[in-house]
Design a protein around this motif. Sequence first.
Motif, PDB file in Angstrom:
ATOM      1  N   ARG A 120       0.847  -1.191   0.000  1.00 59.27           N
ATOM      2  CA  ARG A 120       0.000   0.000   0.000  1.00 59.27           C
ATOM      3  C   ARG A 120       0.883   1.242   0.000  1.00 59.27           C
ATOM      4  NH1 ARG A 120      -3.729  -0.390   4.603  1.00 59.27           N
ATOM      5  NH2 ARG A 120      -2.139   0.653   5.855  1.00 59.27           N
ATOM      6  N   ILE A 121       0.512   2.214  -0.815  1.00 59.44           N
ATOM      7  CA  ILE A 121       1.254   3.469  -0.928  1.00 59.44           C
ATOM      8  C   ILE A 121       0.411   4.606  -0.380  1.00 59.44           C
ATOM      9  CG2 ILE A 121       2.308   5.112  -2.539  1.00 59.44           C
ATOM     10  CD1 ILE A 121       2.684   2.758  -4.489  1.00 59.44           C
ATOM     11  N   ARG A 122       1.015   5.403   0.486  1.00 54.88           N
ATOM     12  CA  ARG A 122       0.429   6.686   0.862  1.00 54.88           C
ATOM     13  C   ARG A 122       0.776   7.652  -0.271  1.00 54.88           C
ATOM     14  NH1 ARG A 122       1.357  11.766   3.330  1.00 54.88           N
ATOM     15  NH2 ARG A 122      -0.195  12.317   4.908  1.00 54.88           N
ATOM     16  N   VAL A 123      -0.218   8.018  -1.046  1.00 59.50           N
ATOM     17  CA  VAL A 123       0.023   8.774  -2.271  1.00 59.50           C
ATOM     18  C   VAL A 123       0.412  10.209  -1.936  1.00 59.50           C
ATOM     19  CG1 VAL A 123      -0.942   9.558  -4.455  1.00 59.50           C
ATOM     20  CG2 VAL A 123      -1.629   7.336  -3.522  1.00 59.50           C
ATOM     21  N   GLU A 124       1.588  10.613  -2.399  1.00 62.66           N
ATOM     22  CA  GLU A 124       2.055  11.985  -2.196  1.00 62.66           C
ATOM     23  C   GLU A 124       1.789  12.847  -3.421  1.00 62.66           C
ATOM     24  OE1 GLU A 124       3.101  13.114   0.644  1.00 62.66           O
ATOM     25  OE2 GLU A 124       2.978  11.139   1.592  1.00 62.66           O
ATOM     26  N   ALA A 125       1.819  12.258  -4.607  1.00 64.74           N
ATOM     27  CA  ALA A 125       1.590  13.026  -5.831  1.00 64.74           C
ATOM     28  C   ALA A 125       1.158  12.090  -6.945  1.00 64.74           C
ATOM     29  CB  ALA A 125       2.860  13.771  -6.245  1.00 64.74           C
ATOM     30  N   THR A 126       0.199  12.549  -7.748  1.00 60.11           N
ATOM     31  CA  THR A 126      -0.218  11.827  -8.953  1.00 60.11           C
ATOM     32  C   THR A 126      -0.211  12.807 -10.110  1.00 60.11           C
ATOM     33  OG1 THR A 126      -1.611  10.275  -7.720  1.00 60.11           O
ATOM     34  CG2 THR A 126      -2.077  10.542 -10.060  1.00 60.11           C
TER      35      THR A 126
END
Length: 339
Positions: free
Chosen positions: A39-45
């Motif tokens: 699982r990734i804690r999304v910082e930027a997309t």
Amino acid sequence: MKIRYKGSGMQSFLGTRFDIDSFAIVDQALPEPAPGQLRIRVEATALGFVDGLMMQGRYQIKPPLPYVPGGEIAGVVDAVGPGVTVPAVGERVVTWQLGGGFAEYVVVDAADVDTVPNELPLPIAAAMLVDFQTAHYALFDQGRLTAADTLLVLGAGGAVASAAIQLAVRAGARVIAAAASEHKRKAACELGAVHAIDYSLPDWREALKQLATEGIDAVFDPVGGDMFEPAFRSLAKGGRYLVIGFAGGAIPSLPVNLALLKNATLHGVDIRYFLSNRPERARRIRSSLFSMAARGHLLPPAIITFPLASARDAVQAVFSRDRHGKILLLPHMDAGAEE
């Protein structure tokens, strides 16, 4: 193993049908990684034209509904499933998916991520992920670009074209940029293009002929539309035409006798095909590109950021021809900090 966090849910930008107006911020349960996943804690997309097409159901691949868009994802591993030892919790990673990035957290296969150098900010890694890889594949695998070549880059103000200019210049090629606005032409020259022409003018090919009397060895075209045929006609004998995409909207056609007369080749640049068929080479290239950016040898694109609450505005900004930068969604950004 998991990083501790507050609450047991997350927010995402989810649509229930292929219509941008159907997408809205919703609360969802925090996804748990299965074996082989993390699982990734999304910082930027980062966003591209593909995201808007996917949301409208106009892309060649239709994702299942309901759908969370956003594929160019950078963040921090915050949990791993059984059997995953690398990357570890806390590592900074990027991944390219068919969606899921317009959310605070996303679960992906561990095999689909790359680590990011500590010196490279995660938003920059997201902004570079697809555009720089696409430009590299187009120029060197499909286009066989050499230091002896003159390259014409259309749509020179866009992110993928800006990446192509830098990579071609580093390879020693002579780059001529083409863009409709003075700001974009100036930016292309600052990246290393030796000339920049205004292709909104009716006589732009005459200007090009003055700069490349023997013709163009290769054309990098993410625009399509009305630019396609006149740019193809500008090729030298044995020239290569690289089709990246159709930001101009229309998918053009070409009288095939031109290819015969020019002894020229037309190359499609399907970056997903390259990634799936040559994954190890693709991974080495990504690592090299990130390393060069971290050392300051490549300039990342300018970025324009939006919080998750403004996801719809971010998508609309992608289609604006007046924008001057790569659009990024920062899911954990304060909604009052948009820039």
